[in-house]
Design a protein around this motif. Structure first.
Motif, PDB file in Angstrom:
ATOM      1  N   LEU A  83     -41.844  33.051  80.257  1.00  0.00           N
ATOM      2  CA  LEU A  83     -42.726  31.963  80.390  1.00  0.00           C
ATOM      3  C   LEU A  83     -43.406  31.961  81.749  1.00  0.00           C
ATOM      4  CD1 LEU A  83     -40.593  29.233  78.630  1.00  0.00           C
ATOM      5  CD2 LEU A  83     -42.590  30.166  77.665  1.00  0.00           C
ATOM      6  N   GLY A  84     -42.857  32.673  82.602  1.00  0.00           N
ATOM      7  CA  GLY A  84     -43.706  32.639  84.020  1.00  0.00           C
ATOM      8  C   GLY A  84     -43.187  31.509  84.865  1.00  0.00           C
ATOM      9  N   ARG A  85     -42.546  30.610  84.376  1.00  0.00           N
ATOM     10  CA  ARG A  85     -41.820  29.522  85.269  1.00  0.00           C
ATOM     11  C   ARG A  85     -40.737  28.921  84.695  1.00  0.00           C
ATOM     12  NH1 ARG A  85     -45.858  24.787  82.815  1.00  0.00           N
ATOM     13  NH2 ARG A  85     -47.388  26.190  83.124  1.00  0.00           N
ATOM     14  N   THR A  86     -39.817  28.482  85.627  1.00  0.00           N
ATOM     15  CA  THR A  86     -38.539  27.992  85.427  1.00  0.00           C
ATOM     16  C   THR A  86     -38.593  26.996  84.344  1.00  0.00           C
ATOM     17  OG1 THR A  86     -37.632  28.915  87.662  1.00  0.00           O
ATOM     18  CG2 THR A  86     -36.032  27.345  86.493  1.00  0.00           C
ATOM     19  N   VAL A  87     -37.673  27.015  83.257  1.00  0.00           N
ATOM     20  CA  VAL A  87     -37.672  25.931  82.291  1.00  0.00           C
ATOM     21  C   VAL A  87     -35.921  25.552  81.878  1.00  0.00           C
ATOM     22  CG1 VAL A  87     -39.755  26.635  80.926  1.00  0.00           C
ATOM     23  CG2 VAL A  87     -37.771  27.558  80.263  1.00  0.00           C
ATOM     24  N   PRO A  88     -36.008  24.449  81.428  1.00  0.00           N
ATOM     25  CA  PRO A  88     -34.358  24.076  80.930  1.00  0.00           C
ATOM     26  C   PRO A  88     -33.991  25.094  79.723  1.00  0.00           C
ATOM     27  CG  PRO A  88     -35.925  22.154  80.758  1.00  0.00           C
ATOM     28  CD  PRO A  88     -36.843  23.344  81.274  1.00  0.00           C
ATOM     29  N   ASP A  96     -36.758  32.112  83.253  1.00  0.00           N
ATOM     30  CA  ASP A  96     -38.035  31.613  82.590  1.00  0.00           C
ATOM     31  C   ASP A  96     -37.883  32.448  81.169  1.00  0.00           C
ATOM     32  OD1 ASP A  96     -38.303  34.318  83.418  1.00  0.00           O
ATOM     33  OD2 ASP A  96     -40.375  34.085  83.714  1.00  0.00           O
ATOM     34  N   ILE A  97     -36.830  32.983  80.763  1.00  0.00           N
ATOM     35  CA  ILE A  97     -36.719  33.429  79.397  1.00  0.00           C
ATOM     36  C   ILE A  97     -36.116  32.714  78.403  1.00  0.00           C
ATOM     37  CG2 ILE A  97     -35.774  35.689  78.386  1.00  0.00           C
ATOM     38  CD1 ILE A  97     -36.038  37.269  80.958  1.00  0.00           C
ATOM     39  N   VAL A  98     -36.877  32.507  77.285  1.00  0.00           N
ATOM     40  CA  VAL A  98     -36.196  31.863  76.179  1.00  0.00           C
ATOM     41  C   VAL A  98     -36.188  32.415  75.011  1.00  0.00           C
ATOM     42  CG1 VAL A  98     -36.581  29.412  77.288  1.00  0.00           C
ATOM     43  CG2 VAL A  98     -38.476  30.563  75.820  1.00  0.00           C
ATOM     44  N   GLY A  99     -35.421  32.243  73.949  1.00  0.00           N
ATOM     45  CA  GLY A  99     -35.432  32.593  72.654  1.00  0.00           C
ATOM     46  C   GLY A  99     -35.430  31.723  71.565  1.00  0.00           C
ATOM     47  N   PHE A 100     -36.091  31.763  70.634  1.00  0.00           N
ATOM     48  CA  PHE A 100     -36.141  30.809  69.356  1.00  0.00           C
ATOM     49  C   PHE A 100     -36.230  31.596  68.010  1.00  0.00           C
ATOM     50  CE2 PHE A 100     -38.094  28.587  73.073  1.00  0.00           C
ATOM     51  CZ  PHE A 100     -37.489  27.348  73.041  1.00  0.00           C
ATOM     52  N   SER A 101     -35.878  30.792  66.835  1.00  0.00           N
ATOM     53  CA  SER A 101     -36.053  31.153  65.772  1.00  0.00           C
ATOM     54  C   SER A 101     -37.547  31.297  65.534  1.00  0.00           C
ATOM     55  CB  SER A 101     -35.658  30.507  64.611  1.00  0.00           C
ATOM     56  OG  SER A 101     -35.860  30.389  63.590  1.00  0.00           O
ATOM     57  N   ALA A 102     -38.125  32.229  64.731  1.00  0.00           N
ATOM     58  CA  ALA A 102     -39.427  32.405  64.413  1.00  0.00           C
ATOM     59  C   ALA A 102     -39.963  31.653  63.069  1.00  0.00           C
ATOM     60  CB  ALA A 102     -40.080  33.400  64.619  1.00  0.00           C
ATOM     61  N   VAL A 103     -38.960  30.754  62.672  1.00  0.00           N
ATOM     62  CA  VAL A 103     -39.160  30.213  61.282  1.00  0.00           C
ATOM     63  C   VAL A 103     -39.303  28.885  61.435  1.00  0.00           C
ATOM     64  CG1 VAL A 103     -38.282  29.964  58.849  1.00  0.00           C
ATOM     65  CG2 VAL A 103     -37.796  32.100  60.218  1.00  0.00           C
ATOM     66  N   CYS A 104     -40.200  28.026  60.784  1.00  0.00           N
ATOM     67  CA  CYS A 104     -40.541  26.719  61.095  1.00  0.00           C
ATOM     68  C   CYS A 104     -39.344  26.036  60.235  1.00  0.00           C
ATOM     69  CB  CYS A 104     -41.821  26.371  60.391  1.00  0.00           C
ATOM     70  SG  CYS A 104     -42.096  24.515  60.281  1.00  0.00           S
ATOM     71  N   PRO A 105     -38.649  24.937  61.079  1.00  0.00           N
ATOM     72  CA  PRO A 105     -37.591  24.236  60.578  1.00  0.00           C
ATOM     73  C   PRO A 105     -38.071  23.441  59.311  1.00  0.00           C
ATOM     74  CG  PRO A 105     -37.915  23.597  62.478  1.00  0.00           C
ATOM     75  CD  PRO A 105     -39.004  24.543  62.341  1.00  0.00           C
ATOM     76  N   ASP A 130     -42.424  23.082  71.501  1.00  0.00           N
ATOM     77  CA  ASP A 130     -42.718  23.301  72.859  1.00  0.00           C
ATOM     78  C   ASP A 130     -41.543  24.193  73.243  1.00  0.00           C
ATOM     79  OD1 ASP A 130     -43.132  23.404  75.583  1.00  0.00           O
ATOM     80  OD2 ASP A 130     -43.250  21.401  76.001  1.00  0.00           O
ATOM     81  N   PRO A 131     -41.725  25.547  73.972  1.00  0.00           N
ATOM     82  CA  PRO A 131     -40.813  26.210  74.137  1.00  0.00           C
ATOM     83  C   PRO A 131     -40.161  25.978  75.775  1.00  0.00           C
ATOM     84  CG  PRO A 131     -42.993  27.559  74.211  1.00  0.00           C
ATOM     85  CD  PRO A 131     -43.089  26.420  73.662  1.00  0.00           C
ATOM     86  N   GLU A 132     -41.142  25.292  76.333  1.00  0.00           N
ATOM     87  CA  GLU A 132     -40.644  25.076  77.755  1.00  0.00           C
ATOM     88  C   GLU A 132     -39.895  23.548  77.782  1.00  0.00           C
ATOM     89  OE1 GLU A 132     -44.299  25.100  80.117  1.00  0.00           O
ATOM     90  OE2 GLU A 132     -44.972  26.969  79.144  1.00  0.00           O
ATOM     91  N   ALA A 133     -39.748  23.227  76.502  1.00  0.00           N
ATOM     92  CA  ALA A 133     -38.915  21.790  76.622  1.00  0.00           C
ATOM     93  C   ALA A 133     -37.897  22.111  75.426  1.00  0.00           C
ATOM     94  CB  ALA A 133     -39.505  20.589  76.275  1.00  0.00           C
ATOM     95  N   GLY A 134     -37.230  23.418  75.209  1.00  0.00           N
ATOM     96  CA  GLY A 134     -36.160  23.296  74.544  1.00  0.00           C
ATOM     97  C   GLY A 134     -36.357  23.571  73.066  1.00  0.00           C
ATOM     98  N   GLY A 135     -37.669  23.771  72.775  1.00  0.00           N
ATOM     99  CA  GLY A 135     -38.220  24.076  71.360  1.00  0.00           C
ATOM    100  C   GLY A 135     -38.341  22.430  70.764  1.00  0.00           C
ATOM    101  N   GLN A 136     -38.589  21.449  71.558  1.00  0.00           N
ATOM    102  CA  GLN A 136     -38.878  20.177  71.010  1.00  0.00           C
ATOM    103  C   GLN A 136     -40.305  20.386  70.107  1.00  0.00           C
ATOM    104  OE1 GLN A 136     -39.521  17.333  74.020  1.00  0.00           O
ATOM    105  NE2 GLN A 136     -39.062  15.702  72.613  1.00  0.00           N
ATOM    106  N   GLN A 137     -40.088  19.499  69.370  1.00  0.00           N
ATOM    107  CA  GLN A 137     -41.072  19.361  68.140  1.00  0.00           C
ATOM    108  C   GLN A 137     -42.006  18.199  68.845  1.00  0.00           C
ATOM    109  OE1 GLN A 137     -40.328  17.801  64.696  1.00  0.00           O
ATOM    110  NE2 GLN A 137     -42.546  17.427  64.019  1.00  0.00           N
ATOM    111  N   ILE A 138     -43.524  18.688  68.853  1.00  0.00           N
ATOM    112  CA  ILE A 138     -44.374  17.917  69.677  1.00  0.00           C
ATOM    113  C   ILE A 138     -45.450  17.452  68.695  1.00  0.00           C
ATOM    114  CG2 ILE A 138     -44.249  18.700  71.795  1.00  0.00           C
ATOM    115  CD1 ILE A 138     -46.336  20.727  71.559  1.00  0.00           C
ATOM    116  N   TRP A 139     -45.531  18.014  67.346  1.00  0.00           N
ATOM    117  CA  TRP A 139     -46.408  17.257  66.386  1.00  0.00           C
ATOM    118  C   TRP A 139     -45.970  17.967  64.764  1.00  0.00           C
ATOM    119  CZ3 TRP A 139     -50.298  14.237  66.134  1.00  0.00           C
ATOM    120  CH2 TRP A 139     -51.349  14.177  65.265  1.00  0.00           C
TER     121      TRP A 139
END
Ligand code: FES
Length: 176
Positions: A83-88, A96-105, A130-139
Protein backbone atom coordinates in the motif's frame (compact mmCIF):
# COMPACT_ATOMS: atom_id res chain seq x y z
CA UNK A 1 -59.99 -52.23 57.38
CA UNK A 2 -56.67 -54.11 57.59
CA UNK A 3 -57.34 -55.75 54.22
CA UNK A 4 -58.09 -52.42 52.75
CA UNK A 5 -54.78 -50.95 54.04
CA UNK A 6 -52.89 -53.93 52.56
CA UNK A 7 -54.48 -53.35 49.16
CA UNK A 8 -53.60 -49.67 49.27
CA UNK A 9 -50.05 -50.56 50.24
CA UNK A 10 -49.74 -53.06 47.36
CA UNK A 11 -51.14 -50.55 44.95
CA UNK A 12 -48.64 -47.94 46.11
CA UNK A 13 -45.72 -50.35 45.62
CA UNK A 14 -46.89 -51.28 42.12
CA UNK A 15 -47.29 -47.66 41.26
CA UNK A 16 -43.77 -46.82 42.48
CA UNK A 17 -42.26 -49.81 40.63
CA UNK A 18 -44.03 -48.74 37.43
CA UNK A 19 -42.92 -45.16 37.85
CA UNK A 20 -39.33 -46.33 38.32
CA UNK A 21 -39.43 -48.31 35.07
CA UNK A 22 -41.02 -45.43 33.22
CA UNK A 23 -38.36 -43.03 34.47
CA UNK A 24 -35.56 -45.40 33.47
CA UNK A 25 -37.14 -45.83 30.03
CA UNK A 26 -37.52 -42.11 29.55
CA UNK A 27 -33.92 -41.53 30.58
CA UNK A 28 -32.73 -44.18 28.13
CA UNK A 29 -34.82 -42.65 25.35
CA UNK A 30 -33.49 -39.20 26.10
CA UNK A 31 -29.94 -40.50 26.12
CA UNK A 32 -30.37 -42.34 22.81
CA UNK A 33 -32.22 -39.56 21.07
CA UNK A 34 -29.92 -36.80 22.33
CA UNK A 35 -26.93 -38.92 21.33
CA UNK A 36 -28.38 -39.25 17.83
CA UNK A 37 -29.24 -35.54 17.72
CA UNK A 38 -25.74 -34.68 18.80
CA UNK A 39 -24.26 -36.86 16.07
CA UNK A 40 -26.58 -35.42 13.41
CA UNK A 41 -25.96 -31.79 14.33
CA UNK A 42 -22.32 -31.96 15.35
CA UNK A 43 -20.83 -28.71 14.06
CA UNK A 44 -17.70 -28.66 11.99
CA UNK A 45 -14.60 -27.73 13.91
CA UNK A 46 -14.50 -23.95 14.19
CA UNK A 47 -10.87 -23.70 15.13
CA UNK A 48 -8.63 -24.96 12.40
CA UNK A 49 -4.95 -24.78 11.82
CA UNK A 50 -4.21 -22.95 8.62
CA UNK A 51 -1.13 -23.81 6.64
CA UNK A 52 1.82 -21.43 6.58
CA UNK A 53 2.15 -20.95 2.81
CA UNK A 54 4.80 -18.86 1.11
CA UNK A 55 2.94 -16.56 -1.27
CA UNK A 56 5.65 -14.24 -2.64
CA UNK A 57 8.70 -12.17 -1.78
CA UNK A 58 8.63 -8.46 -0.95
CA UNK A 59 10.65 -7.85 -4.14
CA UNK A 60 7.73 -9.18 -6.20
CA UNK A 61 5.43 -6.36 -5.08
CA UNK A 62 4.95 -2.83 -6.46
CA UNK A 63 3.03 -0.14 -4.61
CA UNK A 64 -0.63 -0.12 -5.60
CA UNK A 65 -0.40 -3.21 -7.84
CA UNK A 66 -2.25 -6.34 -6.65
CA UNK A 67 -0.20 -9.54 -6.84
CA UNK A 68 -2.35 -12.62 -7.50
CA UNK A 69 -2.05 -15.49 -5.04
CA UNK A 70 -4.25 -18.23 -3.64
CA UNK A 71 -4.69 -19.20 -0.02
CA UNK A 72 -5.29 -21.49 1.85
CA UNK A 73 -5.56 -23.67 -1.27
CA UNK A 74 -5.55 -23.26 -5.04
CA UNK A 75 -9.35 -22.85 -5.08
CA UNK A 76 -9.24 -19.68 -3.01
CA UNK A 77 -7.99 -16.74 -5.10
CA UNK A 78 -6.53 -13.76 -3.31
CA UNK A 79 -4.16 -10.85 -3.68
CA UNK A 80 -1.20 -9.33 -1.91
CA UNK A 81 -1.06 -5.58 -1.97
CA UNK A 82 1.74 -3.18 -1.05
CA UNK A 83 0.00 0.00 0.00
CA UNK A 84 2.97 2.36 0.38
CA UNK A 85 1.94 3.42 3.87
CA UNK A 86 1.77 1.66 7.23
CA UNK A 87 -1.69 0.25 7.90
CA UNK A 88 -3.24 -1.83 10.71
CA UNK A 89 -2.32 -5.45 10.14
CA UNK A 90 0.28 -4.50 7.53
CA UNK A 91 3.32 -6.77 7.30
CA UNK A 92 6.87 -6.31 6.03
CA UNK A 93 9.58 -3.75 6.80
CA UNK A 94 7.21 -0.84 6.11
CA UNK A 95 4.11 -2.43 7.63
CA UNK A 96 2.30 -1.82 4.36
CA UNK A 97 1.79 -5.30 2.88
CA UNK A 98 -1.68 -6.80 3.20
CA UNK A 99 -3.37 -9.84 1.73
CA UNK A 100 -7.04 -10.54 1.06
CA UNK A 101 -9.39 -13.01 -0.50
CA UNK A 102 -10.26 -11.73 -3.98
CA UNK A 103 -13.80 -13.14 -3.83
CA UNK A 104 -16.69 -10.93 -2.77
CA UNK A 105 -18.23 -12.24 0.46
CA UNK A 106 -21.72 -11.32 -0.80
CA UNK A 107 -22.20 -13.69 -3.76
CA UNK A 108 -18.73 -14.59 -4.86
CA UNK A 109 -17.94 -12.23 -7.71
CA UNK A 110 -14.23 -11.65 -8.33
CA UNK A 111 -13.09 -8.33 -6.90
CA UNK A 112 -11.11 -5.66 -8.73
CA UNK A 113 -8.65 -3.33 -7.02
CA UNK A 114 -9.02 0.31 -7.94
CA UNK A 115 -5.79 2.26 -7.37
CA UNK A 116 -7.78 5.45 -7.96
CA UNK A 117 -9.91 5.15 -4.84
CA UNK A 118 -7.65 2.61 -3.11
CA UNK A 119 -10.44 0.06 -2.61
CA UNK A 120 -11.55 -3.36 -3.78
CA UNK A 121 -14.69 -3.10 -5.91
CA UNK A 122 -17.26 -5.77 -6.74
CA UNK A 123 -18.77 -5.76 -10.25
CA UNK A 124 -21.70 -7.87 -8.99
CA UNK A 125 -23.62 -5.54 -6.72
CA UNK A 126 -21.03 -2.82 -6.17
CA UNK A 127 -19.78 -3.61 -2.69
CA UNK A 128 -16.52 -1.90 -1.85
CA UNK A 129 -13.86 -2.85 0.69
CA UNK A 130 -11.04 -0.83 2.21
CA UNK A 131 -7.68 -2.69 2.28
CA UNK A 132 -6.22 0.04 4.49
CA UNK A 133 -8.81 -0.67 7.20
CA UNK A 134 -8.58 -4.45 7.43
CA UNK A 135 -10.88 -5.07 4.46
CA UNK A 136 -13.75 -3.18 6.02
CA UNK A 137 -16.84 -2.99 3.85
CA UNK A 138 -17.52 0.63 2.95
CA UNK A 139 -20.45 0.22 0.57
CA UNK A 140 -22.90 -2.30 -0.87
CA UNK A 141 -24.73 -5.56 -0.28
CA UNK A 142 -22.07 -7.64 1.43
CA UNK A 143 -22.67 -8.41 5.08
CA UNK A 144 -19.11 -9.04 6.15
CA UNK A 145 -15.71 -7.52 5.65
CA UNK A 146 -13.24 -8.91 3.19
CA UNK A 147 -11.34 -11.90 4.62
CA UNK A 148 -7.80 -10.75 5.40
CA UNK A 149 -4.70 -12.93 5.55
CA UNK A 150 -2.54 -13.13 8.63
CA UNK A 151 0.86 -12.40 7.06
CA UNK A 152 4.43 -12.92 8.21
CA UNK A 153 7.56 -11.74 6.41
CA UNK A 154 10.78 -13.61 7.18
CA UNK A 155 14.39 -12.34 7.14
CA UNK A 156 14.67 -13.17 3.40
CA UNK A 157 11.63 -11.10 2.55
CA UNK A 158 9.47 -14.15 1.89
CA UNK A 159 5.81 -13.49 2.63
CA UNK A 160 3.82 -16.23 4.33
CA UNK A 161 0.09 -16.41 4.97
CA UNK A 162 -0.73 -18.21 8.19
CA UNK A 163 -4.44 -17.68 8.66
CA UNK A 164 -7.57 -15.79 7.65
CA UNK A 165 -9.77 -13.62 9.84
CA UNK A 166 -13.18 -14.18 8.16
CA UNK A 167 -15.13 -16.95 6.49
CA UNK A 168 -14.30 -17.40 2.81
CA UNK A 169 -17.23 -17.11 0.42
CA UNK A 170 -18.77 -20.47 -0.53
CA UNK A 171 -17.33 -22.38 2.41
CA UNK A 172 -19.45 -23.63 5.27
CA UNK A 173 -16.52 -23.30 7.62
CA UNK A 174 -12.91 -22.41 7.31
CA UNK A 175 -12.00 -26.07 7.51
CA UNK A 176 -9.57 -26.74 4.71
FE1 FES B 1 -20.29 -8.54 -4.54
FE2 FES B 1 -22.89 -8.92 -4.55
S1 FES B 1 -21.35 -10.27 -5.24
S2 FES B 1 -21.80 -7.20 -3.87
Amino acid sequence: MKRCDRLVDQGRRRFLAGAGLATAGAAATTFVSSGRARAATAPAAALVKYPANRLANVKDLRVGEPFDVSYPDENAPGVLLKLGRTVPGGAGPDGDIVGFSAVCPHKGYPLVYSAGDRSFNCPGHYSRFDPEAGGQQIWGHATQNLPQYDLRVDEHGDIYAEGIDELLYGRLSNVI
